[in-house]
Design a protein around this motif. Structure first.
Motif, PDB file in Angstrom:
ATOM      1  N   SER A 159       7.190  16.511   7.759  1.00 59.89           N
ATOM      2  CA  SER A 159       8.291  16.138   8.645  1.00 59.89           C
ATOM      3  C   SER A 159       8.995  14.878   8.144  1.00 59.89           C
ATOM      4  O   SER A 159      10.226  14.797   8.143  1.00 59.89           O
ATOM      5  CB  SER A 159       7.763  15.911  10.067  1.00 59.89           C
ATOM      6  N   GLN A 160       8.212  13.914   7.704  1.00 56.85           N
ATOM      7  CA  GLN A 160       8.792  12.669   7.198  1.00 56.85           C
ATOM      8  C   GLN A 160       9.558  12.922   5.898  1.00 56.85           C
ATOM      9  O   GLN A 160      10.652  12.379   5.701  1.00 56.85           O
ATOM     10  CB  GLN A 160       7.693  11.634   6.976  1.00 56.85           C
ATOM     11  N   LYS A 161       9.006  13.759   5.034  1.00 52.13           N
ATOM     12  CA  LYS A 161       9.693  14.112   3.796  1.00 52.13           C
ATOM     13  C   LYS A 161      11.014  14.808   4.103  1.00 52.13           C
ATOM     14  O   LYS A 161      12.025  14.573   3.441  1.00 52.13           O
ATOM     15  CB  LYS A 161       8.819  15.022   2.932  1.00 52.13           C
ATOM     16  N   LYS A 162      10.987  15.649   5.123  1.00 57.16           N
ATOM     17  CA  LYS A 162      12.191  16.373   5.517  1.00 57.16           C
ATOM     18  C   LYS A 162      13.256  15.401   6.027  1.00 57.16           C
ATOM     19  O   LYS A 162      14.434  15.544   5.713  1.00 57.16           O
ATOM     20  CB  LYS A 162      11.854  17.407   6.593  1.00 57.16           C
ATOM     21  N   GLN A 163      12.842  14.404   6.804  1.00 48.40           N
ATOM     22  CA  GLN A 163      13.783  13.405   7.311  1.00 48.40           C
ATOM     23  C   GLN A 163      14.423  12.625   6.162  1.00 48.40           C
ATOM     24  O   GLN A 163      15.638  12.382   6.171  1.00 48.40           O
ATOM     25  CB  GLN A 163      13.082  12.447   8.270  1.00 48.40           C
ATOM     26  N   ALA A 190       9.817   2.316   6.589  1.00 50.95           N
ATOM     27  CA  ALA A 190       9.179   1.214   7.314  1.00 50.95           C
ATOM     28  C   ALA A 190       8.734   1.676   8.701  1.00 50.95           C
ATOM     29  O   ALA A 190       7.681   1.287   9.189  1.00 50.95           O
ATOM     30  CB  ALA A 190      10.134   0.032   7.421  1.00 50.95           C
ATOM     31  N   SER A 191       9.539   2.529   9.323  1.00 49.39           N
ATOM     32  CA  SER A 191       9.157   3.030  10.645  1.00 49.39           C
ATOM     33  C   SER A 191       7.950   3.958  10.532  1.00 49.39           C
ATOM     34  O   SER A 191       7.135   4.025  11.437  1.00 49.39           O
ATOM     35  CB  SER A 191      10.330   3.760  11.314  1.00 49.39           C
ATOM     36  N   PHE A 192       7.819   4.670   9.402  1.00 40.36           N
ATOM     37  CA  PHE A 192       6.641   5.518   9.199  1.00 40.36           C
ATOM     38  C   PHE A 192       5.399   4.662   9.060  1.00 40.36           C
ATOM     39  O   PHE A 192       4.333   4.999   9.592  1.00 40.36           O
ATOM     40  CB  PHE A 192       6.784   6.364   7.926  1.00 40.36           C
ATOM     41  N   PRO A 234       0.818  -1.213   0.000  1.00 35.38           N
ATOM     42  CA  PRO A 234       0.000   0.000   0.000  1.00 35.38           C
ATOM     43  C   PRO A 234       0.853   1.265   0.000  1.00 35.38           C
ATOM     44  O   PRO A 234       1.913   1.304   0.602  1.00 35.38           O
ATOM     45  CB  PRO A 234      -0.814  -0.104   1.292  1.00 35.38           C
ATOM     46  N   SER A 235       0.378   2.273  -0.724  1.00 36.71           N
ATOM     47  CA  SER A 235       1.128   3.525  -0.770  1.00 36.71           C
ATOM     48  C   SER A 235       0.985   4.239   0.567  1.00 36.71           C
ATOM     49  O   SER A 235       0.007   4.077   1.278  1.00 36.71           O
ATOM     50  CB  SER A 235       0.644   4.413  -1.910  1.00 36.71           C
ATOM     51  N   LEU A 236       1.985   5.005   0.871  1.00 31.47           N
ATOM     52  CA  LEU A 236       2.049   5.679   2.157  1.00 31.47           C
ATOM     53  C   LEU A 236       2.157   7.177   1.909  1.00 31.47           C
ATOM     54  O   LEU A 236       3.043   7.626   1.197  1.00 31.47           O
ATOM     55  CB  LEU A 236       3.274   5.181   2.934  1.00 31.47           C
TER      56      LEU A 236
END
Length: 87
Positions: A16-20, A82-84, A9-11
């Motif tokens: 913030s996640q994009k920045k990381q 994966a953590s996201f 599945p797409s996430l």
């Protein structure tokens, strides 16, 4: 398309996640650039000295180092993704 979505599945990522993920990219781009500068300097010195067998070895080392760093970068980003998904 539906089969792909059911197996993976797409996430949707937050800013913030994009920045990381972007920080990981920047870090590894810096490491690659640093390694390229160093090894290209070594290659140039070897060429000037006429050590062409050493030049070939250094060029192979450069390609290998870049490939390894790119793989490390992708692995780190996949681990982060994966953590996201786990949250």
């Amino acid at each position: 398309m539906e089969r792909l979505e059911s197996t993976s599945p797409s996430l949707s990522l937050t800013e913030s996640q994009k920045k990381q993920l972007a920080e990981i990219d920047m870090t590894f781009r810096s490491k690659i650039a640093e390694k390229e500068l160093f090894l290209r300097d070594q290659i140039q010195k070897a060429q000037s000295a006429g050590k062409f067998d050493e030049v070939e070895s250094l060029e192979k080392q450069l390609a290998s180092e870049i490939r390894r760093l790119q793989q490390d970068c992708e692995a780190k980003k996949e681990k982060l993704r994966a953590s996201f998904a786990a949250k």
